[in-house]
Design a protein around this motif. Structure first.
Motif, PDB file in Angstrom:
ATOM      1  N   GLY A 266       0.845  -1.200   0.000  1.00 16.21           N
ATOM      2  CA  GLY A 266       0.000   0.000   0.000  1.00 16.21           C
ATOM      3  C   GLY A 266       0.871   1.238   0.000  1.00 16.21           C
ATOM      4  O   GLY A 266       2.111   1.158  -0.035  1.00 16.21           O
ATOM      5  N   ALA A 267       0.228   2.393   0.073  1.00 21.52           N
ATOM      6  CA  ALA A 267       1.004   3.642  -0.008  1.00 21.52           C
ATOM      7  C   ALA A 267       1.868   3.875   1.223  1.00 21.52           C
ATOM      8  O   ALA A 267       2.923   4.502   1.131  1.00 21.52           O
ATOM      9  N   THR A 268       1.458   3.366   2.378  1.00 21.11           N
ATOM     10  CA  THR A 268       2.300   3.523   3.577  1.00 21.11           C
ATOM     11  C   THR A 268       3.652   2.862   3.342  1.00 21.11           C
ATOM     12  O   THR A 268       4.710   3.461   3.569  1.00 21.11           O
TER      13      THR A 268
ATOM     14  N   HIS B 298       0.988  13.156   4.428  1.00 25.69           N
ATOM     15  CA  HIS B 298       0.393  12.043   5.166  1.00 25.69           C
ATOM     16  C   HIS B 298       1.373  11.586   6.244  1.00 25.69           C
ATOM     17  O   HIS B 298       2.587  11.711   6.093  1.00 25.69           O
TER      18      HIS B 298
ATOM     19  N   MET C 275       3.424  15.412  -1.647  1.00 31.07           N
ATOM     20  CA  MET C 275       2.295  14.647  -2.193  1.00 31.07           C
ATOM     21  C   MET C 275       1.645  15.383  -3.366  1.00 31.07           C
ATOM     22  O   MET C 275       1.713  16.616  -3.448  1.00 31.07           O
TER      23      MET C 275
ATOM     24  N   ASN D   6      -4.868  14.274   1.201  1.00 36.51           N
ATOM     25  CA  ASN D   6      -5.956  13.365   1.560  1.00 36.51           C
ATOM     26  C   ASN D   6      -7.022  14.001   2.444  1.00 36.51           C
ATOM     27  O   ASN D   6      -8.087  13.431   2.631  1.00 36.51           O
TER      28      ASN D   6
ATOM     29  N   ASP E 245       3.841  11.299  -3.079  1.00 36.97           N
ATOM     30  CA  ASP E 245       2.790  10.388  -2.649  1.00 36.97           C
ATOM     31  C   ASP E 245       1.558  10.707  -3.511  1.00 36.97           C
ATOM     32  O   ASP E 245       0.919  11.748  -3.316  1.00 36.97           O
TER      33      ASP E 245
ATOM     34  N   GLN F  84      -3.765   9.667  -3.456  1.00 39.45           N
ATOM     35  CA  GLN F  84      -5.105  10.244  -3.591  1.00 39.45           C
ATOM     36  C   GLN F  84      -5.355  10.819  -4.986  1.00 39.45           C
ATOM     37  O   GLN F  84      -6.445  11.311  -5.264  1.00 39.45           O
TER      38      GLN F  84
ATOM     39  N   SER G 279      -1.814   3.438  -4.080  1.00 44.16           N
ATOM     40  CA  SER G 279      -2.521   2.459  -3.255  1.00 44.16           C
ATOM     41  C   SER G 279      -3.806   2.049  -3.961  1.00 44.16           C
ATOM     42  O   SER G 279      -4.583   2.908  -4.387  1.00 44.16           O
TER      43      SER G 279
ATOM     44  N   HIS H 128      -6.573   0.682  -2.808  1.00 43.35           N
ATOM     45  CA  HIS H 128      -7.891   0.877  -2.179  1.00 43.35           C
ATOM     46  C   HIS H 128      -8.385   2.315  -2.248  1.00 43.35           C
ATOM     47  O   HIS H 128      -9.503   2.615  -1.813  1.00 43.35           O
ATOM     48  N   LYS H 129      -7.564   3.210  -2.798  1.00 47.32           N
ATOM     49  CA  LYS H 129      -8.033   4.588  -3.004  1.00 47.32           C
ATOM     50  C   LYS H 129      -8.645   4.736  -4.397  1.00 47.32           C
ATOM     51  O   LYS H 129      -9.127   5.798  -4.760  1.00 47.32           O
TER      52      LYS H 129
ATOM     53  N   CYS I 283      -6.226   7.511   8.968  1.00 52.10           N
ATOM     54  CA  CYS I 283      -4.987   7.010   9.575  1.00 52.10           C
ATOM     55  C   CYS I 283      -4.697   7.695  10.903  1.00 52.10           C
ATOM     56  O   CYS I 283      -3.794   7.321  11.619  1.00 52.10           O
TER      57      CYS I 283
HETATM   58  N1  PMP Z   1      -0.866   8.547   1.535  1.00 50.67           N
HETATM   59  C1  PMP Z   1      -2.047   9.139   1.404  1.00 50.67           C
HETATM   60  C2  PMP Z   1      -2.118  10.485   0.757  1.00 50.67           C
HETATM   61  C3  PMP Z   1      -3.203   8.513   1.833  1.00 50.67           C
HETATM   62  O1  PMP Z   1      -4.379   9.112   1.716  1.00 50.67           O
HETATM   63  C4  PMP Z   1      -3.097   7.232   2.446  1.00 50.67           C
HETATM   64  C5  PMP Z   1      -4.326   6.534   2.978  1.00 50.67           C
HETATM   65  N2  PMP Z   1      -4.950   7.236   4.006  1.00 50.67           N
HETATM   66  C6  PMP Z   1      -1.838   6.654   2.547  1.00 50.67           C
HETATM   67  C7  PMP Z   1      -0.743   7.342   2.085  1.00 50.67           C
HETATM   68  C8  PMP Z   1      -1.663   5.287   3.126  1.00 50.67           C
HETATM   69  O2  PMP Z   1      -2.146   4.368   2.202  1.00 50.67           O
HETATM   70  P1  PMP Z   1      -2.351   2.822   2.558  1.00 50.67           P
HETATM   71  O3  PMP Z   1      -3.631   2.756   3.322  1.00 50.67           O
HETATM   72  O4  PMP Z   1      -2.421   2.153   1.237  1.00 50.67           O
HETATM   73  O5  PMP Z   1      -1.167   2.396   3.344  1.00 50.67           O
END
Ligand code: PMP
Length: 391
Positions: free
Chosen positions: A77-79, A107, A154, A158, A183, A186, A206, A208-209, A332
């Motif tokens: 994921g993006a994290t 983020h 970014m 978000n 990043d 979004q 990511s 799921h976005k 988050c």
């Molecule tokens: N970066 C941004 C800008 C996000 O909105 C999010 C999700 N809230 C993340 C990173 C983290 O993404 P993930 O849930 O896929 O780890």
């Protein structure tokens, strides 16, 4: 196509996550049971089929962001992408430069990662934003020099949907040979994202976005080579040695399909989001005349509206509008009782930040839901919307 949740609530929290598109679920299904092989086990037909599915997904994602397929690696994921982008480039270039620059509204997965670097002796600078949420490019420019290793900004925020001037920043970075990470979690699906024209070295995504499954993301690494980035976790040689671990084939396939759909349907999704958002805004304005939009009114991705309702706490609005699934800020940080660091960085007072709400419409939000949302909002203020002709 409609995606209905089983309850009567109206989902308006598309920045936290998006529902999985039914077409994505359909594409993933064969890879949950039938095609279960390990995509690295290419000594047999099943493994080869799994590998082909992963590589096809990689191609679909690359196409959606304008990247060469070989420059994409899968993550969770993006994290994780943000962690790998930042810590991995530091690891590969640590003897050369010492400064890392980011922005106060990033983020937490960027801010907390760069915080770690501070304790390892790096100079970490967090550049501020204006009232409109846009990074102060002149301030940023002052810090970018021959000692700057990495800049992380970014593309779309978000909490506010504000779009940062990445191309302008990349020109500054290029002048001094600093690496640029963005990043883009979004941004995909809401606006054109082309990593080549943005001219970034690294970009995080990511699934799921963008109506894909949770637990899968990607990192774009320009001309992927070990001189630029090193792994931060260790094990097998998957993902060109940068991200070891068996790939979840069904999730990769889901992300690929979601990316493909986003490319085809981005314009229509955006046009619809803008119209629905405007209707919702008008409905809120009819009962909260002091409502203000947080963030730049134009440099903003469609589908994300952050509003300040002066004199009314966001908690009380969330309670009063219980059928509307909305948020105070980043999911988050949902357990965090502090005011939004994004809104505070934009100069909002604590009480202004605590009277702000994030409302996000998405691909499956429809007119009927927005009409109902408006009537819920209006009736919570004892206002009969029907008479006003608003609904
Ligand atoms: N970066 C941004 C800008 C996000 O909105 C999010 C999700 N809230 C993340 C990173 C983290 O993404 P993930 O849930 O896929 O780890």
């Amino acid at each position: 196509m409609t995606v209905r949740t089983k309850h009567s609530r109206i989902y308006l929290d598309h920045q936290a996550t998006t529902p999985v598109d039914p077409r994505v679920i359909q594409a993933m299904q064969p890879y949950l049971a039938d095609c279960f092989a390990n995509p690295s086990a290419t000594t047999h037909v099943s493994g080869i089929k799994a590998r082909q599915a992963v590589e096809n997904a990689r191609k679909q994602i690359a196409l959606a962001i304008g990247a060469p397929t070989n420059d994409i690696i899968f993550t969770s994921g993006a994290t994780e992408s943000n962690n790998l982008a930042i810590l991995g480039t530091i690891e590969a270039n640590k003897s050369k430069r010492n400064r890392v620059i980011t922005v106060s509204t990033e983020h937490k997965s960027v801010l907390e990662t760069t915080k770690q670097l501070r304790s390892r002796g790096y100079e970490v600078i967090s550049v501020g934003v204006g009232k409109d949420g846009i990074v102060n490019v002149n301030e940023l420019r002052k810090y970018i020099d021959s000692n700057t290793l990495l800049v992380s900004v970014m593309l779309v925020n978000n909490e506010t949907g504000v779009i940062q001037p990445i191309k302008e920043i990349s020109e500054i970075c290029n002048n001094d040979g600093a690496l640029l990470h963005s990043d883009c979690a979004q941004a995909l699906g809401k606006m054109p994202v082309n990593v080549i024209s943005l001219d970034v070295n690294l970009a995080s995504f990511s699934a799921h976005k963008v109506y894909g499954p949770k637990g899968i993301g990607a990192l774009y690494i320009k001309q992927l080579k070990s001189a630029l980035i090193r792994p931060i976790t260790f094990g097998g040689g998957q993902e060109r040695g940068l991200r070891p671990g068996t790939l979840p084939v069904n999730l990769c396939v889901g992300f690929g399909e979601a990316a493909k759909i986003s490319l085809l349907e981005r314009n229509q999704d955006s046009e619809k989001s803008i119209l629905l958002e405007q209707r919702l805004w008008n409905g809120i304005l009819s009962v909260i005349p002091q409502v203000k939009l947080n963030g730049h009114p134009n440099f903003r991705a469609p589908g994300c509206m952050n509003i300040a309702c002066k004199g009314i706490s966001s908690d009380s609005l969330i309670d009063a509008w219980a059928e509307l699934e909305i948020a105070k800020g980043s999911a988050c940080e949902a357990t965090n009782t502090q005011s939004s660091h994004v809104l505070r960085a934009m100069g909002l007072s604590r009480s202004q930040a605590d009277s702000s709400l994030r409302i996000g419409v998405g691909r499956f939000t429809n007119d009927k839901e927005i009409s109902r949302a408006i009537s819920i909002i209006q009736s919570s203020f004892g206002f009969e919307g029907r008479k006003s002709g608003l609904v």
